[in-house]
Design an enzyme around this catalytic site. Structure first.
Site, PDB file in Angstrom:
ATOM      1  N   SER A 105      94.583 188.045  79.840  1.00 21.42           N
ATOM      2  CA  SER A 105      94.371 186.839  79.451  1.00 21.42           C
ATOM      3  C   SER A 105      93.509 186.133  80.349  1.00 21.42           C
ATOM      4  O   SER A 105      93.786 186.102  81.664  1.00 21.42           O
ATOM      5  CB  SER A 105      95.453 186.102  78.949  1.00 21.42           C
ATOM      6  OG  SER A 105      96.140 186.682  77.678  1.00 21.42           O
TER       7      SER A 105
HETATM    8  N1  SAH Z   1     100.117 189.279  79.441  1.00 28.98           N
HETATM    9  C1  SAH Z   1      99.076 190.339  79.627  1.00 28.98           C
HETATM   10  C2  SAH Z   1      97.993 190.133  78.499  1.00 28.98           C
HETATM   11  C3  SAH Z   1      98.206 191.415  77.655  1.00 28.98           C
HETATM   12  S1  SAH Z   1      97.310 191.461  76.287  1.00 28.98           S
HETATM   13  C4  SAH Z   1      98.611 190.388  80.753  1.00 28.98           C
HETATM   14  O1  SAH Z   1      98.790 189.426  81.598  1.00 28.98           O
HETATM   15  O2  SAH Z   1      97.894 191.208  81.064  1.00 28.98           O
HETATM   16  C5  SAH Z   1      98.489 191.785  75.048  1.00 28.98           C
HETATM   17  C6  SAH Z   1      99.310 193.093  75.119  1.00 28.98           C
HETATM   18  O3  SAH Z   1     100.252 193.062  74.097  1.00 28.98           O
HETATM   19  C7  SAH Z   1      98.462 194.457  75.310  1.00 28.98           C
HETATM   20  O4  SAH Z   1      98.943 195.012  76.576  1.00 28.98           O
HETATM   21  C8  SAH Z   1      99.172 195.269  73.993  1.00 28.98           C
HETATM   22  O5  SAH Z   1      99.090 196.573  74.498  1.00 28.98           O
HETATM   23  C9  SAH Z   1     100.359 194.512  74.088  1.00 28.98           C
HETATM   24  N2  SAH Z   1     100.900 194.774  72.665  1.00 28.98           N
HETATM   25  C10 SAH Z   1     100.280 194.658  71.460  1.00 28.98           C
HETATM   26  N3  SAH Z   1     101.235 194.892  70.357  1.00 28.98           N
HETATM   27  C11 SAH Z   1     102.403 194.931  71.004  1.00 28.98           C
HETATM   28  C12 SAH Z   1     103.687 195.154  70.429  1.00 28.98           C
HETATM   29  N4  SAH Z   1     104.023 195.360  68.995  1.00 28.98           N
HETATM   30  N5  SAH Z   1     104.803 195.228  71.247  1.00 28.98           N
HETATM   31  C13 SAH Z   1     104.583 195.061  72.420  1.00 28.98           C
HETATM   32  N6  SAH Z   1     103.502 194.859  73.192  1.00 28.98           N
HETATM   33  C14 SAH Z   1     102.251 194.767  72.366  1.00 28.98           C
END
Ligand code: SAH
Length: 216
Positions: free
Chosen positions: A65
Site C-alpha cells: 500500500s
Molecule cells: N499490508 C500489505 C499490503 C497487502 S495487499 C503490505 O504492507 O504489503 C493485500 C494483501 O491481502 C495481499 O497480500 C493479499 O494476498 C492478501 N489477502 C487477500 N485476501 C485475503 C484473505 N482472504 N485472507 C488473508 N489475506 C488476504
C-alpha cells in the site's frame, strides 16, 4: 545485499514530513514511517522510488500500500503499546512492521502462500517478529481472539462477521469497504452486538479474496 543508509534515512524523513502535510498528525505513526526501511521490502526495480507516496507490485498480483494509506489506517487504530492486533493481508510485511514499531503484538494472516513464505523469513531477518498465519482472513484467528484492534489491508466487499466477533468490546477495526473503490471505515465495538461506524473517504485496495477462490 542492500542495506539502510543515511540517504535512505533522509528520504524517510522527507516522506514523514510529506505525510504530515497530508494530515497524519500522530507523532508515533510518523516516527514509525521514519523508522521502517521501506526500500528493503521492494523489488530492485522499484528501490529508487521506495520513499515516494505510491503503491508497488510485491508479487502474486498484490501490492504494497501507499505510505499514506498505511499511516492513515495505523493512525485510526489509536494504538497503545502492548495491545494485541490482528492484521488481515500480510503481503510484504511493511504494514506489519509499522504496527510493530508502535509497540503492539501482531498476528497477521496471508492467503497467498508465496507471500506468506517470503515474509515469514524476511521480517525476522530485519528484526521484526510477529505471529504469521497462512490462511483465510475472513475467518480471522479465533484461537488467539479477542483482539484490541483489527486492521484489514485489502478491499472487503462486506464486513466479515467472524472478525467483528473477534474484536474486544471497546476495540477498533479499520476496514476498507467496497468493490472497485473502498470507503475507509472505522468500527468501534460498543457492546457485544453494537458497533459505531465512522467513514473516512475513498481509497483503492486490491480485493480481499474469498476462501472459495483459493488456488487462484
Ligand atoms: N499490508 C500489505 C499490503 C497487502 S495487499 C503490505 O504492507 O504489503 C493485500 C494483501 O491481502 C495481499 O497480500 C493479499 O494476498 C492478501 N489477502 C487477500 N485476501 C485475503 C484473505 N482472504 N485472507 C488473508 N489475506 C488476504
Amino acid at each position: 545485499m542492500i542495506t539502510d543508509s543515511y540517504r535512505h534515512k533522509g528520504l524517510r524523513r522527507q516522506l514523514a514530513l510529506h505525510l504530515k502535510t497530508k494530515g497524519i498528525d500522530n507523532a508515533d505513526v510518523l516516527k514509525a514511517i521514519e523508522t521502517v526501511p521501506r526500500h528493503l521490502f521492494l523489488d530492485n526495480a522499484f528501490i529508487e522510488r521506495a520513499y515516494e507516496d505510491i503503491a508497488f507490485p510485491i508479487g502474486a498480483g498484490q501490492t504494497i500500500s501507499r505510505p499514506h494509506t498505511v499511516a492513515f489506517q495505523t493512525q485510526l487504530l489509536k494504538l497503545k503499546r502492548g495491545e494485541k492486533v490482528l492484521e488481515i493481508g500480510t503481503g510484504c510485511g511493511y504494514q506489519t512492521s509499522v504496527l510493530l514499531e508502535m509497540g503492539v503484538k501482531v498476528y497477521t494472516i496471508e492467503r497467498q502462500l508465496e507471500l506468506y513464505n517470503k515474509t515469514i523469513k524476511f521480517l525476522p531477518s530485519i528484526g521484526y517478529s510477529a505471529k504469521f498465519i497462512y490462511g483465510d482472513g475472513y475467518k480471522g484467528m479465533p484461537a488467539f481472539a479477542p483482539f484490541d484492534k483489527i486492521i484489514i489491508t485489502a478491499g472487503a466487499p462486506v464486513i466479515p462477521n467472524d472478525l467483528l466477533n473477534q474484536l474486544k468490546v471497546g476495540g477498533l477495526m479499520v476496514i476498507p469497504v467496497g468493490d472497485k473503490v473502498q470507503t475507509m471505515t472505522l468500527l468501534e465495538k460498543k457492546s457485544e452486538k453494537h458497533f459505531e461506524k465512522t467513514e473516512f473517504g475513498e481509497f483503492k485496495f486490491v480485493p480481499l479474496l474469498e476462501r472459495k477462490e483459493w488456488g487462484d
